[in-house]
Design an enzyme around this catalytic site. Structure first.
Site, PDB file in Angstrom:
ATOM      1  N   LYS A 196       0.585  -0.947  -0.072  1.00  0.00           N
ATOM      2  CA  LYS A 196       0.063  -0.072  -0.259  1.00  0.00           C
ATOM      3  C   LYS A 196       0.892   1.020  -0.368  1.00  0.00           C
ATOM      4  CE  LYS A 196      -1.713   3.382   2.537  1.00  0.00           C
ATOM      5  NZ  LYS A 196      -2.119   3.964   1.793  1.00  0.00           N
ATOM      6  N   GLY A 249       7.343   5.399   7.800  1.00  0.00           N
ATOM      7  CA  GLY A 249       6.411   6.029   7.917  1.00  0.00           C
ATOM      8  C   GLY A 249       6.376   6.769   9.545  1.00  0.00           C
ATOM      9  N   GLU A 271      10.288   1.390   9.990  1.00  0.00           N
ATOM     10  CA  GLU A 271      11.659   2.498   9.968  1.00  0.00           C
ATOM     11  C   GLU A 271      11.260   3.513   9.806  1.00  0.00           C
ATOM     12  OE1 GLU A 271      14.640   1.837   9.154  1.00  0.00           O
ATOM     13  OE2 GLU A 271      14.292   0.300   8.823  1.00  0.00           O
ATOM     14  N   CYS A 305      13.960  10.846   5.892  1.00  0.00           N
ATOM     15  CA  CYS A 305      14.532  10.437   7.685  1.00  0.00           C
ATOM     16  C   CYS A 305      14.951  10.588   8.054  1.00  0.00           C
ATOM     17  CB  CYS A 305      13.976   8.847   7.389  1.00  0.00           C
ATOM     18  SG  CYS A 305      14.715   7.652   6.594  1.00  0.00           S
ATOM     19  N   GLU A 402      10.784  15.826  15.090  1.00  0.00           N
ATOM     20  CA  GLU A 402      10.522  16.564  13.620  1.00  0.00           C
ATOM     21  C   GLU A 402      10.183  17.078  12.295  1.00  0.00           C
ATOM     22  OE1 GLU A 402       9.396  12.624  11.697  1.00  0.00           O
ATOM     23  OE2 GLU A 402      11.705  11.910   9.902  1.00  0.00           O
TER      24      GLU A 402
HETATM   25  P1  NAP Z   1       2.442   8.652   7.194  1.00  0.00           P
HETATM   26  O1  NAP Z   1       1.693   9.615   8.144  1.00  0.00           O
HETATM   27  O2  NAP Z   1       3.329   7.821   8.824  1.00  0.00           O
HETATM   28  O3  NAP Z   1       2.218   7.427   6.490  1.00  0.00           O
HETATM   29  C1  NAP Z   1       2.808   6.044   6.286  1.00  0.00           C
HETATM   30  C2  NAP Z   1       2.161   5.660   5.485  1.00  0.00           C
HETATM   31  O4  NAP Z   1       1.019   4.919   6.847  1.00  0.00           O
HETATM   32  C3  NAP Z   1       1.407   5.314   4.098  1.00  0.00           C
HETATM   33  O5  NAP Z   1       0.806   4.773   3.115  1.00  0.00           O
HETATM   34  C4  NAP Z   1      -0.446   6.324   4.776  1.00  0.00           C
HETATM   35  O6  NAP Z   1      -1.154   5.829   4.260  1.00  0.00           O
HETATM   36  C5  NAP Z   1       0.005   4.489   5.913  1.00  0.00           C
HETATM   37  N1  NAP Z   1      -1.170   4.838   7.243  1.00  0.00           N
HETATM   38  C6  NAP Z   1      -1.008   6.592   8.106  1.00  0.00           C
HETATM   39  N2  NAP Z   1      -1.677   5.281   8.998  1.00  0.00           N
HETATM   40  C7  NAP Z   1      -1.900   4.529   9.314  1.00  0.00           C
HETATM   41  C8  NAP Z   1      -2.828   3.548   9.715  1.00  0.00           C
HETATM   42  N3  NAP Z   1      -3.577   3.961  11.316  1.00  0.00           N
HETATM   43  N4  NAP Z   1      -2.546   2.415   9.722  1.00  0.00           N
HETATM   44  C9  NAP Z   1      -1.880   1.941   8.749  1.00  0.00           C
HETATM   45  N5  NAP Z   1      -1.268   3.106   8.153  1.00  0.00           N
HETATM   46  C10 NAP Z   1      -1.432   4.247   7.836  1.00  0.00           C
HETATM   47  O7  NAP Z   1       4.487   8.984   7.389  1.00  0.00           O
HETATM   48  P2  NAP Z   1       3.892   9.952   6.288  1.00  0.00           P
HETATM   49  O8  NAP Z   1       3.630  11.709   6.782  1.00  0.00           O
HETATM   50  O9  NAP Z   1       3.738   9.359   4.629  1.00  0.00           O
HETATM   51  O10 NAP Z   1       5.792  10.017   6.095  1.00  0.00           O
HETATM   52  C11 NAP Z   1       6.675  10.906   6.813  1.00  0.00           C
HETATM   53  C12 NAP Z   1       7.596  10.253   7.682  1.00  0.00           C
HETATM   54  O11 NAP Z   1       7.449   9.013   7.224  1.00  0.00           O
HETATM   55  C13 NAP Z   1       8.254  10.239   8.806  1.00  0.00           C
HETATM   56  O12 NAP Z   1       8.737  10.615   9.971  1.00  0.00           O
HETATM   57  C14 NAP Z   1       9.446   9.989   8.219  1.00  0.00           C
HETATM   58  O13 NAP Z   1      10.863  10.183   9.129  1.00  0.00           O
HETATM   59  C15 NAP Z   1       9.280   8.544   7.718  1.00  0.00           C
HETATM   60  N6  NAP Z   1      10.220   8.187   6.811  1.00  0.00           N
HETATM   61  C16 NAP Z   1      11.096   7.615   7.635  1.00  0.00           C
HETATM   62  C17 NAP Z   1      11.768   6.771   6.561  1.00  0.00           C
HETATM   63  C18 NAP Z   1      12.780   5.853   7.570  1.00  0.00           C
HETATM   64  O14 NAP Z   1      13.413   4.747   6.600  1.00  0.00           O
HETATM   65  N7  NAP Z   1      13.428   5.239   8.636  1.00  0.00           N
HETATM   66  C19 NAP Z   1      11.631   6.699   5.824  1.00  0.00           C
HETATM   67  C20 NAP Z   1      10.764   7.753   4.842  1.00  0.00           C
HETATM   68  C21 NAP Z   1       9.852   7.956   5.270  1.00  0.00           C
HETATM   69  P3  NAP Z   1      -1.857   8.383   3.152  1.00  0.00           P
HETATM   70  O15 NAP Z   1      -1.279   8.829   3.631  1.00  0.00           O
HETATM   71  O16 NAP Z   1      -2.008   7.306   1.832  1.00  0.00           O
HETATM   72  O17 NAP Z   1      -2.600   8.099   4.484  1.00  0.00           O
END
Ligand code: NAP
Ligand code: MG
Length: 510
Positions: A196, A249, A271, A305, A402
Site C-alpha cells: 500500500k 512512515g 522504519e 528520514c 522531526e
Molecule cells: P505516515 O503518515 O506515517 O504514513 C506512512 C504510510 O502509512 C502511508 O502509506 C499512510 O497512508 C499509512 N498510514 C497512515 N495511517 C495509517 C494507519 N492508521 N494504519 C495503517 N497505515 C497508515 O508517514 P508520512 O507522513 O507519509 O511520511 C513521513 C514519515 O515517514 C516521517 O516521519 C519520516 O521520518 C518517515 N520515514 C522514515 C523512513 C525510514 O526509513 N526510517 C523513510 C521515509 C520516511 P496515507 O498516507 O495514504 O494516508
C-alpha cells in the site's frame, strides 16, 4: 523559484490519461468502491492522475490472493528462479528509469535528476543485491545430542522459511525507493506481498508493479492496493491472514500499528522518523562540510528520514561555519523538479507546508533566529525555502521534534566537553542516523561508538548501500532493512530434531 511545464514523455502522458486500479491476484481491477483519489503535482497543485481507492473487500481479496500464492505456485519455485525474477525486475526498472522518474517527480516533486540517480544508483543495485540471496538462504546442522533424551544418534537442523504474507505500508517521500526496499528482500525470502503506497504518491508504485507483472512473478505474489492509511492501511494491519507488517512512515503511525498488531502478534518492522545530528569539529574540511551539511538537511526538501536536521558546530568555528552553510543554502535553486537547474523541489502538500511553517513560527516566538528562509515561496505549488535557524538550544521543540521539511537547527558545542556533546546528541527520542566531521581518527571512532543511532557516518552523512544495515534505535524503529539483516526480517527459523532409530551397525554391536 521557477515553474516549468513538465516535459514528460509520450508513454508517461498515456499512463496519466488512464485511471489506475488495484493489482490483485495477477489482474488489474477497478476498486470495489466508487471512490477515486486525485493525485496532485506538488509543484503546481494541479491534478495529474486519478486512482481507485480499495475497499475493505479489495484488501481481503488481495491478502487471500497473497496467501494462495504463498502456499501454491510460489512455494514450488526454486531459489534460482526467484533470483532470476528479481534480476528481471531490476533490468526492467533500469530500462524504464526515465518513465519512473517522470512519474515520481510529478507526484512527489523531487528533482528529476535526483529521482533518476536514486533509481539507477540505488533501486536497481538494491534489487540485484537481493537477487543474489535466494540461493544462499540456508539453515544449519547442529552438532548436538540432547542430554535429556534417549541415547543414540540425532540429526538436528534448521530451516529458513519465508515469514508469510507481508503487508508493506509505504510513505510518499521517495516512492520508488520505498517500494523497492520492501519488494526485494520480501521476494528474495520467498514471501508474498500486499503493498500500500501513500495515497499522495500512488503512480510510480503502480508502474513498478506493472514491471513486476512484466517480469513474470506468478499471480498473487505481488498485490497492490491504493487508498488512505486510516482505512486501507488499517484494514491491512488488522487482517488476520497477514503475517508481517513492514512499515515505513511516522513514529506516531508506527506506534498505532504496533498496538493493532498486538492483537494477534503479527511480526512488525518499523522504519520511522529521525532527527539526525551533523557534527562538525574545527579540524574538519570546512569547505566540504558546509555544502554537505546543507544538502544533508535540504535534499528531498528536508523530507528524508535520515536528514541531518541538527547541525552541531564546535564553538571556535561556529559563526564562520554557520555563515558558510547559510550562504550555500540561500543559493539553492528551488523549483519545479522538471527544470534541470532545480536542486530543491516543493513540499509534498499544502498541509505539510503549513506544518513546517508552524514549527518555524513557534521557534521564532521562542526567540530563535531564522538566518535564512523561513517562509513559503511562490503562489503555486507547495514550495518552502531552505531554512537555517541559529542559536538553537538542544531542549527546544525545533531540536527535539522531526519537522520533515527544510528546516535546520544549528547548535554550538564546547570542543573540550565531549560528554555534554554526546548528551545533547542523544537527547531526542530518535536514533536513526548521524555524521561526525573531523580528521581526528580517535575522536571519530569514540563518537561513532557513543552516538545512539542505527548508523553513523564519518566525513559523510547517510552513506547508504544495499549491503549495509539501515534502521533506527529508540523511536526511530524496530529492526533493520538492507543487507543480510534486512533479509532475516522476512524469514523465520524452524528447528527439526530427528532421533535416528533402528539397529546400531554390526561393528558397534561388537
Ligand atoms: P505516515 O503518515 O506515517 O504514513 C506512512 C504510510 O502509512 C502511508 O502509506 C499512510 O497512508 C499509512 N498510514 C497512515 N495511517 C495509517 C494507519 N492508521 N494504519 C495503517 N497505515 C497508515 O508517514 P508520512 O507522513 O507519509 O511520511 C513521513 C514519515 O515517514 C516521517 O516521519 C519520516 O521520518 C518517515 N520515514 C522514515 C523512513 C525510514 O526509513 N526510517 C523513510 C521515509 C520516511 P496515507 O498516507 O495514504 O494516508
Ligand atoms: Mg501522514
Amino acid at each position: 523559484m521557477t515553474a516549468t511545464a513538465p516535459s514528460i514523455s509520450d508513454p508517461t502522458r498515456s499512463f496519466l490519461s488512464r485511471e489506475h486500479g488495484l493489482f490483485i491476484d495477477g489482474r488489474w481491477v477497478g476498486a470495489g468502491t466508487s471512490k477515486r483519489l486525485s493525485v496532485l503535482n506538488p509543484a503546481t497543485g494541479d491534478t495529474v492522475a486519478i486512482i481507485h481507492e480499495a475497499s475493505a473487500t479489495d484488501v481481503d481479496r488481495a491478502v487471500k490472493a497473497a496467501r494462495r500464492a504463498l502456499e501454491g505456485e510460489w512455494s514450488q519455485i526454486g531459489a534460482q528462479a526467484r533470483g532470476e525474477l528479481l534480476h528481471r525486475l531490476a533490468n526492467l526498472i533500469e530500462r524504464d528509469a526515465q518513465r519512473l522518474a517522470e512519474l515520481e517527480t510529478l507526484e512527489n516533486g523531487m528533482p528529476l535528476s535526483l529521482s533518476l540517480s536514486t533509481l539507477r544508483s540505488f533501486c536497481v543495485p538494491f534489487i540485484r543485491y537481493y537477487a543474489g540471496w535466494p540461493t544462499k538462504i540456508v539453515g544449519d546442522t547442529l552438532p548436538v545430542r540432547p542430554s535429556w533424551g534417549p541415547p543414540g544418534d540425532w540429526l538436528i537442523y534448521t530451516l529458513r522459511e519465508p515469514i508469510g504474507v507481508v503487508a508493506a505500508i509505504i510513505p510518499w517521500n521517495a516512492p520508488c525507493a520505498m517500494m523497492v526496499l520492501k519488494l526485494a528482500p520480501a521476494l528474495a525470502a520467498g514471501c508474498t506481498l500486499v503493498l500500500k503506497p501513500a495515497e499522495l504518491t500512488p503512480l510510480a508504485a503502480t508502474r513498478i508493479v506493472q514491471l513486476a507483472e512484466e517480469a513474470g512473478f506468478p499471480r498473487g505474489v505481488v498485490n497492490l492496493v491504493q487508498g488512505v492509511g486510516e482505512s486501507v492501511g488499517r484494514a491491512l494491519v488488522r487482517h488476520p491472514e497477514v503475517n508481517k507488517i513492514a512499515f515505513t512512515g511516522s513514529t506516531e503511525v508506527g506506534k498505532a500499528i504496533v498496538r493493532e498488531a498486538a492483537n494477534d502478534l503479527k511480526r512488525v518492522t518499523l522504519e520511522l522518523g529521525g532527527k539526525s545530528p551533523f557534527v562538525v569539529f574545527p579540524d574538519a574540511d570546512l569547505d566540504e562540510a558546509a555544502p554537505a551539511a546543507a544538502m544533508a538537511c535540504f535534499m528531498f526538501a528536508g523530507q528524508a528520514c535520515m536528514a541531518g536536521t541538527r547541525l552541531f558546530v564546535a564553538d571556535p568555528i561556529y559563526d564562520r561555519f554557520v555563515a558558510k552553510v547559510v550562504d550555500f543554502s540561500a543559493q539553492l535553486k528551488l523549483g519545479d523538479g522538471f527544470d534541470p537547474l532545480t536542486t530543491i523541489g516543493p513540499l509534498i502538500s499544502a498541509a505539510q507546508r503549513s506544518r513546517v511553517q508552524g514549527f518555524v513560527d513557534r521557534a521564532k516566538r521562542q526567540g530563535i533566529t531564522v538566518a535564512c528562509g523561513g517562509s513559503a515561496v511562490g503562489d503555486q505549488g507547495f514550495f518552502y525555502s531552505p531554512t537555517v535557524c541559529v542559536g538553537v538550544e538542544p531542549d527546544t521543540e525545533l531540536a527535539q521534534t522531526e519537522v520533515f521539511g527544510p528546516v535546520m537547527a544549528a547548535m554550538r558545542f564546547d570542543t573540550d566537553d565531549e560528554a555534554a556533546l554526546v548528551r545533547a546528541i542523544n537527547s531526542t527520542p530518535y536514533g536513526l542516523a548521524g555524521s561526525v566531521w573531523t580528521q581526528n581518527l580517535s575522536r571519530a571512532h569514540r563518537l561513532a561508538a557513543r552516538i545512539d543511532s542505527g548508523q553513523v557516518g564519518v566525513n559523510f552523512h547517510a552513506a547508504i548501500s544495499p549491503e549495509t544495515p539501515f534502521g533506527g534505535n529508540k523511536q526511530s524503529g524496530w529492526g533493520r532493512e538492507y543487507g543480510s539483516e534486512g533479509l532475516d526480517a522476512y524469514l523465520k527459523t524452524k528447528a527439526v530434531s530427528v532421533r535416528i532409530v533402528g539397529p546400531a551397525p554390526a561393528a558397534a554391536r561388537g
